[in-house]
Scaffold this active site. Structure first.
Site, PDB file in Angstrom:
ATOM      1  CD  GLU A  79      -3.028   0.871   0.389  1.00  0.00           C
ATOM      2  OE1 GLU A  79      -3.512  -0.254   0.236  1.00  0.00           O
ATOM      3  OE2 GLU A  79      -3.425   1.892  -0.229  1.00  0.00           O
ATOM      4  CG  ASP A 141      15.745  -6.034  -3.536  1.00  0.00           C
ATOM      5  OD1 ASP A 141      15.949  -7.232  -3.809  1.00  0.00           O
ATOM      6  OD2 ASP A 141      14.680  -5.456  -3.805  1.00  0.00           O
ATOM      7  CG  HIS A 185      12.833  -5.809 -10.482  1.00  0.00           C
ATOM      8  ND1 HIS A 185      12.807  -6.322 -11.750  1.00  0.00           N
ATOM      9  CD2 HIS A 185      11.815  -6.387  -9.829  1.00  0.00           C
ATOM     10  CE1 HIS A 185      11.809  -7.171 -11.852  1.00  0.00           C
ATOM     11  NE2 HIS A 185      11.193  -7.237 -10.694  1.00  0.00           N
ATOM     12  CD  GLU A 236      13.665  -9.641  -9.625  1.00  0.00           C
ATOM     13  OE1 GLU A 236      12.744 -10.410  -9.952  1.00  0.00           O
ATOM     14  OE2 GLU A 236      13.710  -9.100  -8.505  1.00  0.00           O
TER      15      GLU A 236
HETATM   16  O1  F6P Z   1      11.486  -7.192  -1.645  1.00  0.00           O
HETATM   17  C1  F6P Z   1      12.163  -6.815  -2.808  1.00  0.00           C
HETATM   18  C2  F6P Z   1      11.802  -7.730  -3.910  1.00  0.00           C
HETATM   19  O2  F6P Z   1      12.113  -8.974  -3.425  1.00  0.00           O
HETATM   20  C3  F6P Z   1      12.465  -7.538  -5.263  1.00  0.00           C
HETATM   21  O3  F6P Z   1      13.761  -8.021  -5.419  1.00  0.00           O
HETATM   22  C4  F6P Z   1      11.477  -8.213  -6.174  1.00  0.00           C
HETATM   23  O4  F6P Z   1      11.600  -7.819  -7.476  1.00  0.00           O
HETATM   24  C5  F6P Z   1      10.184  -7.794  -5.569  1.00  0.00           C
HETATM   25  O5  F6P Z   1      10.436  -7.675  -4.191  1.00  0.00           O
HETATM   26  C6  F6P Z   1       9.013  -8.675  -5.883  1.00  0.00           C
HETATM   27  O6  F6P Z   1       8.060  -8.610  -4.879  1.00  0.00           O
HETATM   28  P1  F6P Z   1       6.487  -8.791  -4.955  1.00  0.00           P
HETATM   29  O7  F6P Z   1       6.177  -9.777  -6.009  1.00  0.00           O
HETATM   30  O8  F6P Z   1       6.143  -9.245  -3.579  1.00  0.00           O
HETATM   31  O9  F6P Z   1       5.917  -7.450  -5.241  1.00  0.00           O
END
Ligand code: F6P
Length: 361
Positions: A79, A141, A185, A236
């Site tokens: 949120e 991260d 990311h 990623e």
């Molecule tokens: O918490 C960070 C992270 O793990 C990133 O590395 C990843 O891309 C993202 O969260 C994905 O999270 P969600 O699918 O929970 O939004």
């Protein structure tokens, strides 16, 4: 909702979960209760709980056995109250107005927000609205500025390293290229640390655009030297030279149209460029799950305890941090809206190059 003259401290966890959140909650709550006789209110599912007025007092009974547990006992959400200016037709309030009103209704003297970039940015904006905010740095991260490290990071490095170790043995047996995709990311800390710890032959991170031909040359050279397998660690958010030249918007569109993750593309490109059989493993949410490693338990406890002391002495608008092994606090203003990327000349990149790791450039 205020039932006594005790000071009340609220805690919420927001954004993606990470090992160590419960250890931090325990650190804050135990210190607040035991050392200062405060009442501790657990707000459910991040800022959503504060908008909806969903909170419950945390009892000392609930804190028992919490240190080692993964996830977050409070639940979390992504949120972002400041991104939504719409008034709720039932309450007539925007999310931010609802947060301010519930903060007062709950009688909060301080609010600890545990999270990454988005959470601490929201925390800063709420501080500017007059709330007594203290941030805590959580993310696998490790991309928050102002702190040397975030809790959750080393647990994720551990998971990814163990996975790379396991891939090594099967890569060796089959003479394959094993591509392993890890999270990250925008920043490549996780890929860098796990890649170095697991002895990745190639490490691709968002900060260093890669050229598939350079990687192919590196892998073929390994083969010529009699090393018939290779491990390729891909964050990623890794991008090639062409993608690095795109605008943020163009890049986002290209990736969402791709329908498969980057690890698959890299494996396919390497297989056709080298003729070596390739396989892909995407680690995904395994990196966020499970019990925190000892380092994260200790770090989260130290940060949580420090946050409770700050609440007691009325030190707000800051994020608890660790710098040079010392716990300190940095203004949320310096953290807000920032991302800590891996510098191109980081010592660990230089160390990787020195031991023969290819970074794709
Ligand atoms: O918490 C960070 C992270 O793990 C990133 O590395 C990843 O891309 C993202 O969260 C994905 O999270 P969600 O699918 O929970 O939004």
């Amino acid at each position: 909702m205020k039932t006594s003259d005790k000071k009340t401290i609220g805690i919420l966890t927001s954004g993606g979960d990470a090992p160590g959140l419960n250890a931090a909650i325990r650190g804050i709550a135990r210190t607040a209760m035991e050392e200062y006789g405060m009442r501790v209110l657990g707000i459910k599912e991040g800022f959503r709980g504060l908008i909806d007025g969903n909170a419950e007092e945390i009892t000392s009974y609930e804190l028992a056995g919490l240190l080692t547990r993964g996830g977050t006992m409070l639940g979390t959400s992504r949120e972002k109250p400041f991104k939504n200016p719409e008034k709720d037709p039932k309450t007539g309030k925007t999310p931010v107005e609802a947060i301010i009103s519930n903060y007062k209704k709950f009688g909060l003297d301080a609010l600890c927000v545990l999270g990454g970039n988005g959470t601490n940015t929201t925390g800063h904006l709420l501080y500017k609205e007059g709330l007594n905010i203290i941030g805590l740095p959580k993310t696998i991260d490790n991309d928050l500025v102002g702190t040397d490290v975030t809790f959750g990071f080393h647990s994720a490095v551990n998971v990814a390293t163990e996975a790379i170790d396991r891939l090594h043995t099967t890569a060796h047996s089959h003479n394959r290229i094993m591509v392993i995709e890890v999270m990250g990311h925008k920043a490549g800390w996780l890929g860098l640390y796990a890649g170095i710890a697991g002895g990745g032959d190639v490490i691709l991170i968002p900060e260093i655009p890669y050229n598939i031909n350079s990687i192919s040359r590196h892998l073929l050279k390994r083969k010529q030297e009699g090393k018939n397998f290779s491990i390729v660690v891909v964050a990623e958010g890794a991008k090639n030279l062409e993608e690095a030249a795109l605008s943020k918007k163009e890049f986002k569109k290209l990736r969402s149209d791709m329908n498969y993750s980057i690890g698959y593309r890299v494996a396919k490109e390497l297989e056709s460029a080298t003729g070596l059989e390739s396989r892909v493993t995407v680690l995904g949410y395994l990196q966020r799950g499970g019990t925190p490693v000892p380092y994260d338990r200790v770090l989260a406890t130290r940060l949580g305890v420090h946050a409770a002391h700050m609440a007691a002495r009325g030190e707000f608008g800051k994020m608890v941090a660790v710098q040079n092994e010392t716990i300190c606090a940095v203004p949320l203003e310096e953290v807000s809206g920032q991302i800590k990327k891996v510098p191109f000349d980081h010592e660990l990149i230089k160390a990787g190059r020195a031991v023969g790791t290819c970074f794709g450039d």
